[in-house]
Every structure is written in C-alpha cells, then in structure tokens.
Enzyme design. Structure first.
Site, mmCIF file in Angstrom:
data_model
loop_
_atom_site.group_PDB
_atom_site.id
_atom_site.type_symbol
_atom_site.label_atom_id
_atom_site.label_comp_id
_atom_site.label_asym_id
_atom_site.label_seq_id
_atom_site.Cartn_x
_atom_site.Cartn_y
_atom_site.Cartn_z
ATOM 1 N N GLU A 66 36.892 45.734 38.778
ATOM 2 C CA GLU A 66 38.145 45.020 39.016
ATOM 3 C C GLU A 66 38.816 44.682 37.689
ATOM 4 O O GLU A 66 38.357 45.065 36.617
ATOM 5 C CB GLU A 66 37.882 43.744 39.814
ATOM 6 C CG GLU A 66 36.892 42.789 39.174
ATOM 7 C CD GLU A 66 36.510 41.635 40.084
ATOM 8 O OE1 GLU A 66 36.981 41.582 41.227
ATOM 9 O OE2 GLU A 66 35.734 40.768 39.640
ATOM 10 N N GLY B 124 36.683 37.347 49.354
ATOM 11 C CA GLY B 124 36.024 38.221 50.305
ATOM 12 C C GLY B 124 36.930 38.961 51.259
ATOM 13 O O GLY B 124 36.457 39.590 52.205
ATOM 14 N N ASP C 94 49.243 38.128 34.677
ATOM 15 C CA ASP C 94 49.500 39.074 33.583
ATOM 16 C C ASP C 94 50.883 38.785 33.031
ATOM 17 O O ASP C 94 51.866 38.778 33.776
ATOM 18 C CB ASP C 94 49.432 40.519 34.083
ATOM 19 C CG ASP C 94 49.880 41.509 33.016
ATOM 20 O OD1 ASP C 94 49.171 41.648 31.998
ATOM 21 O OD2 ASP C 94 50.946 42.128 33.187
ATOM 22 N N ASP D 39 40.092 34.446 33.507
ATOM 23 C CA ASP D 39 41.026 35.578 33.636
ATOM 24 C C ASP D 39 42.245 35.397 32.733
ATOM 25 O O ASP D 39 43.384 35.400 33.191
ATOM 26 C CB ASP D 39 41.491 35.740 35.088
ATOM 27 C CG ASP D 39 40.357 35.918 36.070
ATOM 28 O OD1 ASP D 39 39.392 36.604 35.735
ATOM 29 O OD2 ASP D 39 40.453 35.356 37.181
#
Length: 324
Positions: free
Chosen positions: A211, A120, A102, A44
């Site tokens: 996502e 989850g 970010d 990510d």
C-alpha cells in the site's frame, strides 16, 4: 619457524586490507532518521517546502493533522488542515476520519489529496482540497476524486500525485490486489468517469499487503515506492519500504533483478531497525535540489508511538535510490 609465522601473519593482514571484499564484511545497517525536535508524532506524513519558506507536513490523524517547521528539524503542532470534517466524509466512516494525505503544488495552488474509509473495507473515497498558501485552515474542499466499492478489486485510499509528459496521474491502493493508477483531469484534479485503472504492483500472497504508493521521476525512469506488510500495530508493525522502476508512468515497474512488481518484485529500501520499528507510510519531497524520504516509524523506546522519519535520498550510479 617464528620468523615464518610473523611473516605469514603480516601477509594475511596485508591481503585483508587490500581485499575489496573482506571475509568478515557485513551489510551496513539501515541509517537512522535525521534527529528532529518539537512535535515528532505523525502517521503517513506528506511533506513539502512551502514557496513562502519553511515546511509543512500533513498526516493521518485529526482532521488531517498539520505540522510546521522553519528549518526541517524543529516541528510545531499546527492543528489541522480543516476545522471540521466535510459532511460527505461521513459516508465512509462514522467519525469523519481521513487518512494518508498527499500535498503538491501545481498551477498556482497547493493540492491536498486524502482518503476516507473504514478499517478492513474497500468502501472508500479519495478527495481533494486546494489552498493558495498550503497552510492549515486555508483549505477549500472540492469533494470526491475517485471512489471504490465492495465489488471492486482495488481500494481507493493512499493517493499520490505525479506529472508525466504533460499529463497528471494518481497512484493509490492498499491490499485488494495492491497498487493502482488513474489519469486525472489537470483542470479539475479529478478522475474522469469510468477511468482506466492501471495495475502497478501486488504480491502473490493474500491479503496482498502492499500500500501507500509514491512515484517520482529521476533521469529517464519513474520510481514506485510502496509500503509492504503490516502497519498500525505499534512495535508489532512490520512495515518496510520497497522500490521498483519503469520507463513509462504506467509501468511495468521492476526491481534491480528485473522482477516485476506485479509478480512480487521490489528492492528493499528501508526496514525497521533498533528503536525504529515498522518504517513506512512514505512520501518523497524535493528541497533545494535534494530528495528526501519522509515516513513514520514506531518508536520502540516510547511505547510504539508513531514518529516522523526523515532521510536524504541519494541515487547510485546505476540509478537506484538509497537512504543515507
């Protein structure tokens, strides 16, 4: 007969060369990422060119893992954004584990948004920290920006900032009906109490596996990049990146065929190929007038280890992005 056969062959060959669509033409394979060296392991990624020179990349893992580079090609492990997790992170998991940061630069400071949650569940929170330099070890945490709970139909993870018409917005979301957006107070970097939560993208099939949104402006459009399908399973990952665009920041976002992303639309931008499996977790950064796509892939030639992918992002005459 022999002369006629040779003439026919030559004519057919000439027609093949002149034809803009040869019968044997095939779609081009997705491009490989730029070759890089040093510390390649990442998940990510969010990347920025620092005002002081060089590049910083932050990622899921550690206490927001950090990588630094002088040239964008050789990357060094630079530890973590924080020495240890802020205490409030433990409200959302037992290990204080942050996800999907970010980074951006605004109002004289670097801003680092991130998520804390558990696998989850949508009992989640997005937090923010600031720094004058953007370097690891210099971040001051400012707490929660937005939270979600088990009664919400959305999930407060995977934040990404974008400015539009003098206002500040944050896209976010994962599963739980997909991608959402809220407006932020530019002074505090936080959402207002009980903000309007806009819906940008989903898919018709549960569990709504979309996502990791990221929005950029190009020309008169805003472009929403998102990761579809499954991450985090090594070589079994099926992540791929799709994109749609809108003329207003809150949508509706549509693909090149006009299908809304709220109805499952989205043009495929990049998918796994060869050793580069499960391309996703993407962000976009600008470097000296050029746009770059940063993402992770799972290396099929290295036991599915997640690694940094970087590709130039170019724009077609019709205003759609392509990776090269």
């Amino acid at each position: 007969m022999k002369r006629l056969s040779i003439a026919a062959v030559l004519a057919a060959a000439l027609l093949t060369l002149l034809s803009p669509f040869p019968a044997t033409a095939q779609a081009a394979a997705p491009p490989d990422p730029r070759p890089i060296t040093g510390q390649q392991i990442i998940h990510d990624p969010t990347v920025i060119r620092l005002r002081s020179g060089g590049y910083a990349a932050y990622s899921t893992g550690g206490v927001i893992g950090a990588r630094l580079s002088k040239d964008g090609r050789h990357w060094d492990d630079a530890g973590n954004a924080f020495a240890e997790p802020p205490s409030w992170w433990y409200e959302y998991n037992d290990t204080g584990d942050p996800w999907a940061p970010d980074i951006s630069y605004r109002a004289g400071r670097y801003w680092l948004y991130y998520a804390v949650s558990s696998w989850g569940t949508n009992h989640s929170a997005i937090g923010v920290a600031t720094s004058r330099t953007g370097l690891p070890g210099t971040w001051t945490d400012h707490g929660k920006v937005l939270t979600s709970g088990t009664t919400d139909s959305w999930n407060a993870i995977d934040p990404a900032l974008v400015e539009a018409d003098g206002r500040l917005w944050m896209s976010f979301g994962s599963y739980w009906t997909g991608i959402r957006m809220v407006e932020l107070n530019p002074a505090t970097g936080r959402a207002t109490p009980d903000p309007t939560v806009h819906h940008l993208a989903t898919r018709p099939d549960a569990p709504y596996a979309v996502e990791g949104p990221y929005i950029v402006r190009h020309g008169r459009h805003y472009y929403l990049f998102a990761s579809y399908d499954a991450c985090c399973a090594g070589v079994e990952s099926t992540y791929r990146i799709k994109v749609g665009r809108a003329t207003t920041i809150t949508g509706p976002y549509v693909d090149s065929a006009g299908t809304p992303m709220l109805e499952g639309g989205g043009d495929l931008l990049l998918e796994g190929h060869g050793r580069y499996v499960g391309t996703g977790g993407q962000s976009v950064f600008r470097d000296r007038g050029r746009d770059w796509l940063a993402y992770h892939y799972y290396d099929a030639e290295d036991e599915g280890t997640p690694k940094l992918g970087l590709n130039r992002l170019v724009w077609t005459e019709n205003g759609w992005p392509e990776v090269v």
